[in-house]
Scaffold this motif. Structure first.
Motif, PDB file in Angstrom:
ATOM      1  N   ALA A  45       0.796  -1.139  -0.143  1.00 14.91           N
ATOM      2  CA  ALA A  45      -0.224  -0.063  -0.133  1.00 14.91           C
ATOM      3  C   ALA A  45       0.804   1.325   0.079  1.00 14.91           C
ATOM      4  N   SER A  46       1.987   1.386   0.803  1.00 14.14           N
ATOM      5  CA  SER A  46       2.848   2.297   0.725  1.00 14.14           C
ATOM      6  C   SER A  46       3.619   2.485  -0.495  1.00 14.14           C
ATOM      7  N   LEU A  47       3.840   1.490  -1.160  1.00 10.57           N
ATOM      8  CA  LEU A  47       4.656   1.751  -2.509  1.00 10.57           C
ATOM      9  C   LEU A  47       3.719   2.221  -3.617  1.00 10.57           C
ATOM     10  N   HIS A  48       2.287   1.866  -3.399  1.00  9.06           N
ATOM     11  CA  HIS A  48       1.420   2.245  -4.462  1.00  9.06           C
ATOM     12  C   HIS A  48       1.276   3.842  -4.183  1.00  9.06           C
ATOM     13  N   ARG A  49       1.277   4.142  -2.910  1.00  9.98           N
ATOM     14  CA  ARG A  49       1.033   5.439  -2.389  1.00  9.98           C
ATOM     15  C   ARG A  49       2.021   6.409  -3.106  1.00  9.98           C
ATOM     16  N   VAL A  50       3.395   5.756  -2.750  1.00  9.66           N
ATOM     17  CA  VAL A  50       4.560   6.574  -3.533  1.00  9.66           C
ATOM     18  C   VAL A  50       4.431   6.748  -4.771  1.00  9.66           C
ATOM     19  N   ASP A  51       4.139   5.662  -5.519  1.00  3.75           N
ATOM     20  CA  ASP A  51       3.838   6.054  -6.966  1.00  3.75           C
ATOM     21  C   ASP A  51       2.996   6.858  -7.265  1.00  3.75           C
ATOM     22  N   GLY A  52       1.793   6.903  -6.718  1.00  2.33           N
ATOM     23  CA  GLY A  52       0.686   7.879  -6.812  1.00  2.33           C
ATOM     24  C   GLY A  52       1.163   9.475  -6.696  1.00  2.33           C
ATOM     25  N   ILE A  53       1.726   9.706  -5.525  1.00  2.05           N
ATOM     26  CA  ILE A  53       2.299  10.834  -5.068  1.00  2.05           C
ATOM     27  C   ILE A  53       3.402  11.320  -6.186  1.00  2.05           C
ATOM     28  N   GLU A  54       4.181  10.383  -6.645  1.00  5.09           N
ATOM     29  CA  GLU A  54       5.099  10.974  -7.593  1.00  5.09           C
ATOM     30  C   GLU A  54       4.623  11.226  -8.964  1.00  5.09           C
ATOM     31  N   LYS A  55       3.785  10.674  -9.271  1.00  8.59           N
ATOM     32  CA  LYS A  55       2.894  11.004 -10.570  1.00  8.59           C
ATOM     33  C   LYS A  55       2.294  12.278 -10.319  1.00  8.59           C
ATOM     34  N   GLU A 110       4.167  14.843   2.249  1.00  8.52           N
ATOM     35  CA  GLU A 110       3.570  13.395   2.369  1.00  8.52           C
ATOM     36  C   GLU A 110       4.271  12.447   1.802  1.00  8.52           C
ATOM     37  N   LEU A 111       5.085  12.784   0.687  1.00 11.02           N
ATOM     38  CA  LEU A 111       6.019  11.772   0.183  1.00 11.02           C
ATOM     39  C   LEU A 111       7.018  11.102   1.131  1.00 11.02           C
ATOM     40  N   GLU A 112       7.527  12.339   1.916  1.00 15.87           N
ATOM     41  CA  GLU A 112       8.795  12.092   2.772  1.00 15.87           C
ATOM     42  C   GLU A 112       8.186  11.267   3.921  1.00 15.87           C
ATOM     43  N   GLU A 113       7.021  11.456   4.424  1.00 14.49           N
ATOM     44  CA  GLU A 113       6.239  10.650   5.594  1.00 14.49           C
ATOM     45  C   GLU A 113       6.121   9.230   5.198  1.00 14.49           C
ATOM     46  N   VAL A 114       5.586   9.063   3.852  1.00 12.54           N
ATOM     47  CA  VAL A 114       5.230   7.746   3.536  1.00 12.54           C
ATOM     48  C   VAL A 114       6.619   6.945   3.051  1.00 12.54           C
TER      49      VAL A 114
END
Length: 98
Positions: free
Chosen positions: A20-30, A48-52
């Motif tokens: 789930a965290s990796l998916h969230r990182v991908d979404g934020i980076e996009k 948020e990216l740093e926190e994740v």
């Protein structure tokens, strides 16, 4: 009724959180790649990216320790099985009955 957690269920839980965290990182980076963001939104997404990423790092460390503990448990079980077969073999060798 309290459900007991085994090492395997904890490992599965941590792996699910990692996914789930990796998916969230991908979404934020996009979202960060787009040029249509305001300065405030960009800063919020970067925080948020740093926190994740911190959560991701903690979960990876926890998963590593759980895998180490699982390996140690397996080695103890394997040693007990080996000891049982050794004792059975010695008993059979000395007393000659199978």
């Amino acid at each position: 009724m309290e459900k007991t957690k085994t090492i395997m269920t904890e490992m599965q839980s941590v792996e699910d959180t990692l996914k789930a965290s990796l998916h969230r990182v991908d979404g934020i980076e996009k979202k960060l790649k787009t040029k249509l963001l305001t300065f405030e939104n960009r800063e919020r997404l970067e925080r948020e990216l740093e926190e994740v990423k911190e959560v991701l790092k903690r979960n990876e460390e926890q998963l590593k320790s759980l895998r180490h503990e699982n390996t140690r448990t397996f080695m103890v079980a394997a040693a007990l099985v080996f000891a049982c077969f050794l004792l059975f073999g010695l008993y059979s060798m000395f007393f000659g009955t199978i």
